[in-house]
Structures are given as structure tokens and as C-alpha cells.
Design a protein around this motif. Structure first.
Motif, PDB file in Angstrom:
ATOM      1  N   ILE A  18       6.051  -3.095  -0.206  1.00 12.00           N
ATOM      2  CA  ILE A  18       5.310  -3.496   0.883  1.00 12.00           C
ATOM      3  C   ILE A  18       5.433  -2.852   2.105  1.00 12.00           C
ATOM      4  O   ILE A  18       4.419  -2.373   2.799  1.00 12.00           O
ATOM      5  CB  ILE A  18       5.878  -5.008   1.190  1.00 12.00           C
ATOM      6  CG1 ILE A  18       5.298  -5.974  -0.007  1.00 12.00           C
ATOM      7  CG2 ILE A  18       5.299  -5.575   2.528  1.00 12.00           C
ATOM      8  CD1 ILE A  18       5.998  -7.288   0.134  1.00 12.00           C
ATOM      9  N   ALA A  19       6.711  -2.036   2.331  1.00 16.93           N
ATOM     10  CA  ALA A  19       6.829  -1.416   3.493  1.00 16.93           C
ATOM     11  C   ALA A  19       6.202   0.112   3.361  1.00 16.93           C
ATOM     12  O   ALA A  19       5.320   0.527   4.450  1.00 16.93           O
ATOM     13  CB  ALA A  19       8.366  -0.875   3.720  1.00 16.93           C
ATOM     14  N   LEU A  20       6.031   0.595   2.258  1.00 20.17           N
ATOM     15  CA  LEU A  20       5.419   1.759   1.998  1.00 20.17           C
ATOM     16  C   LEU A  20       3.844   1.653   2.017  1.00 20.17           C
ATOM     17  O   LEU A  20       3.241   2.514   2.798  1.00 20.17           O
ATOM     18  CB  LEU A  20       5.666   2.402   0.614  1.00 20.17           C
ATOM     19  CG  LEU A  20       7.241   3.189   0.477  1.00 20.17           C
ATOM     20  CD1 LEU A  20       7.429   3.510  -1.009  1.00 20.17           C
ATOM     21  CD2 LEU A  20       7.110   4.392   1.520  1.00 20.17           C
ATOM     22  N   ILE A  21       3.349   0.591   1.390  1.00 12.86           N
ATOM     23  CA  ILE A  21       1.942   0.291   1.624  1.00 12.86           C
ATOM     24  C   ILE A  21       1.618  -0.094   2.957  1.00 12.86           C
ATOM     25  O   ILE A  21       0.362   0.347   3.428  1.00 12.86           O
ATOM     26  CB  ILE A  21       1.604  -0.884   0.706  1.00 12.86           C
ATOM     27  CG1 ILE A  21       1.844  -0.626  -0.927  1.00 12.86           C
ATOM     28  CG2 ILE A  21       0.107  -1.288   1.005  1.00 12.86           C
ATOM     29  CD1 ILE A  21       1.837  -1.656  -1.891  1.00 12.86           C
ATOM     30  N   ALA A  22       2.400  -0.718   3.699  1.00 13.93           N
ATOM     31  CA  ALA A  22       1.949  -0.881   5.283  1.00 13.93           C
ATOM     32  C   ALA A  22       1.989   0.197   5.936  1.00 13.93           C
ATOM     33  O   ALA A  22       1.106   0.363   6.746  1.00 13.93           O
ATOM     34  CB  ALA A  22       3.157  -1.965   5.746  1.00 13.93           C
ATOM     35  N   TRP A  23       2.897   1.215   5.649  1.00 16.20           N
ATOM     36  CA  TRP A  23       2.851   2.428   6.293  1.00 16.20           C
ATOM     37  C   TRP A  23       1.709   3.185   5.946  1.00 16.20           C
ATOM     38  O   TRP A  23       1.150   3.700   6.926  1.00 16.20           O
ATOM     39  CB  TRP A  23       4.152   3.370   5.865  1.00 16.20           C
ATOM     40  CG  TRP A  23       4.448   4.552   6.569  1.00 16.20           C
ATOM     41  CD1 TRP A  23       4.155   4.921   7.728  1.00 16.20           C
ATOM     42  CD2 TRP A  23       5.064   5.457   6.070  1.00 16.20           C
ATOM     43  NE1 TRP A  23       4.528   6.288   8.127  1.00 16.20           N
ATOM     44  CE2 TRP A  23       5.096   6.464   7.078  1.00 16.20           C
ATOM     45  CE3 TRP A  23       5.893   5.844   4.811  1.00 16.20           C
ATOM     46  CZ2 TRP A  23       6.048   7.577   6.810  1.00 16.20           C
ATOM     47  CZ3 TRP A  23       6.530   7.020   4.701  1.00 16.20           C
ATOM     48  CH2 TRP A  23       6.517   7.953   5.959  1.00 16.20           C
ATOM     49  N   ALA A  24       1.312   3.086   4.734  1.00 18.22           N
ATOM     50  CA  ALA A  24       0.062   3.777   4.208  1.00 18.22           C
ATOM     51  C   ALA A  24      -1.277   3.216   5.209  1.00 18.22           C
ATOM     52  O   ALA A  24      -2.105   3.853   5.582  1.00 18.22           O
ATOM     53  CB  ALA A  24      -0.177   3.934   2.841  1.00 18.22           C
ATOM     54  N   LEU A  25      -1.196   2.076   5.014  1.00 16.37           N
ATOM     55  CA  LEU A  25      -2.443   1.409   5.894  1.00 16.37           C
ATOM     56  C   LEU A  25      -2.448   1.611   7.276  1.00 16.37           C
ATOM     57  O   LEU A  25      -3.326   1.345   7.834  1.00 16.37           O
ATOM     58  CB  LEU A  25      -2.275  -0.068   5.707  1.00 16.37           C
ATOM     59  CG  LEU A  25      -2.410  -0.647   4.254  1.00 16.37           C
ATOM     60  CD1 LEU A  25      -2.200  -2.129   3.928  1.00 16.37           C
ATOM     61  CD2 LEU A  25      -4.061  -0.387   3.905  1.00 16.37           C
ATOM     62  N   TRP A  31       0.948   9.815   0.395  1.00 18.29           N
ATOM     63  CA  TRP A  31       2.007   9.772  -0.556  1.00 18.29           C
ATOM     64  C   TRP A  31       2.471   8.191  -0.631  1.00 18.29           C
ATOM     65  O   TRP A  31       3.356   7.786  -1.327  1.00 18.29           O
ATOM     66  CB  TRP A  31       3.046  10.729  -0.829  1.00 18.29           C
ATOM     67  CG  TRP A  31       3.741  10.930   0.618  1.00 18.29           C
ATOM     68  CD1 TRP A  31       3.823  11.971   1.685  1.00 18.29           C
ATOM     69  CD2 TRP A  31       4.883  10.296   0.761  1.00 18.29           C
ATOM     70  NE1 TRP A  31       4.766  11.722   2.364  1.00 18.29           N
ATOM     71  CE2 TRP A  31       5.280  10.665   2.272  1.00 18.29           C
ATOM     72  CE3 TRP A  31       5.535   8.899   0.345  1.00 18.29           C
ATOM     73  CZ2 TRP A  31       6.581  10.207   2.952  1.00 18.29           C
ATOM     74  CZ3 TRP A  31       6.624   8.526   1.214  1.00 18.29           C
ATOM     75  CH2 TRP A  31       7.168   9.102   2.082  1.00 18.29           C
ATOM     76  N   ALA A  32       2.411   7.750   0.642  1.00 17.95           N
ATOM     77  CA  ALA A  32       3.132   6.128   0.803  1.00 17.95           C
ATOM     78  C   ALA A  32       2.417   4.981  -0.121  1.00 17.95           C
ATOM     79  O   ALA A  32       3.051   4.142  -0.428  1.00 17.95           O
ATOM     80  CB  ALA A  32       2.804   5.820   2.453  1.00 17.95           C
ATOM     81  N   TRP A  33       1.436   5.562  -0.905  1.00 15.63           N
ATOM     82  CA  TRP A  33       0.611   4.394  -1.627  1.00 15.63           C
ATOM     83  C   TRP A  33       1.459   4.632  -2.922  1.00 15.63           C
ATOM     84  O   TRP A  33       1.185   3.714  -3.488  1.00 15.63           O
ATOM     85  CB  TRP A  33      -0.921   4.848  -1.695  1.00 15.63           C
ATOM     86  CG  TRP A  33      -1.679   4.690  -0.861  1.00 15.63           C
ATOM     87  CD1 TRP A  33      -2.146   5.701   0.096  1.00 15.63           C
ATOM     88  CD2 TRP A  33      -2.126   3.384  -0.403  1.00 15.63           C
ATOM     89  NE1 TRP A  33      -3.098   4.896   0.918  1.00 15.63           N
ATOM     90  CE2 TRP A  33      -2.851   3.562   0.522  1.00 15.63           C
ATOM     91  CE3 TRP A  33      -1.940   2.210  -0.989  1.00 15.63           C
ATOM     92  CZ2 TRP A  33      -3.487   2.446   1.371  1.00 15.63           C
ATOM     93  CZ3 TRP A  33      -2.527   1.027  -0.235  1.00 15.63           C
ATOM     94  CH2 TRP A  33      -3.435   1.341   0.818  1.00 15.63           C
ATOM     95  N   ILE A  34       2.507   5.321  -3.070  1.00 19.17           N
ATOM     96  CA  ILE A  34       3.451   5.158  -4.191  1.00 19.17           C
ATOM     97  C   ILE A  34       4.015   3.946  -4.320  1.00 19.17           C
ATOM     98  O   ILE A  34       4.717   3.497  -5.088  1.00 19.17           O
ATOM     99  CB  ILE A  34       4.210   6.407  -4.277  1.00 19.17           C
ATOM    100  CG1 ILE A  34       5.018   6.707  -5.528  1.00 19.17           C
ATOM    101  CG2 ILE A  34       5.410   6.411  -3.100  1.00 19.17           C
ATOM    102  CD1 ILE A  34       4.136   7.201  -6.494  1.00 19.17           C
ATOM    103  N   THR A  41       6.531  -3.011 -10.283  1.00 19.10           N
ATOM    104  CA  THR A  41       7.756  -3.227 -11.021  1.00 19.10           C
ATOM    105  C   THR A  41       8.496  -4.322 -10.600  1.00 19.10           C
ATOM    106  O   THR A  41       9.119  -5.015 -11.420  1.00 19.10           O
ATOM    107  CB  THR A  41       8.539  -1.974 -11.095  1.00 19.10           C
ATOM    108  OG1 THR A  41       8.899  -1.774  -9.826  1.00 19.10           O
ATOM    109  CG2 THR A  41       7.690  -1.138 -11.860  1.00 19.10           C
ATOM    110  N   GLY A  42       8.521  -4.898  -9.344  1.00 18.77           N
ATOM    111  CA  GLY A  42       9.250  -5.910  -8.663  1.00 18.77           C
ATOM    112  C   GLY A  42       8.665  -7.236  -9.271  1.00 18.77           C
ATOM    113  O   GLY A  42       9.384  -8.234  -9.495  1.00 18.77           O
TER     114      GLY A  42
END
Length: 62
Positions: A18-25, A31-34, A41-42
Motif C-alpha cells: 500500500i505504501a509503495l502504491i501510494a507513493w507511485a500515485l 518502479w514504486a508500482w512494484i 501476495t499478502g
């Protein structure tokens, strides 16, 4: 698919995803979409890499 991701591992994966996706948005690097991978997986409690490496953090007995 047999669950191989335990509860603590699952919570960490979901939060990191969630944190990486929020950062990408919010304009972060592409690469944050990773973050989609740890989130998925969670949520599914299954990690293909764990299966390949023979790791099981779930604690459930077969």
C-alpha cells in the motif's frame, strides 16, 4: 494454492504494498508500482518465490 505466508509476514507485505502504491500515485518513481506484488501476495497468502525456495512462514500444517 496452499497458503505459505504467515500473519505477520502478510501484514508487512500489505502495508509495504500500500505504501509503495501510494507513493507511485503521488508522483513517485515508476518502479514504486512494484508494490502491487507484495500487496497481492499478502492478500492471497501465497508467494511463488517462497514455494520455489521451500519457505513457509504460515505455520499451518499440511
Amino acid at each position: 494454492m496452499t497458503a505459505n505466508v504467515g500473519n505477520i509476514d502478510r501484514i508487512i507485505r500489505i502495508l509495504v504494498g500500500i505504501a509503495l502504491i501510494a507513493w507511485a500515485l503521488m508522483g513517485g518513481p515508476v518502479w514504486a508500482w512494484i508494490g502491487v506484488l507484495p500487496l497481492a501476495t499478502g492478500l492471497f497468502r501465497f508467494c511463488p518465490a517462497y514455494r520455489l525456495l521451500g519457505i513457509n512462514s504460515c505455520g499451518l500444517k499440511k
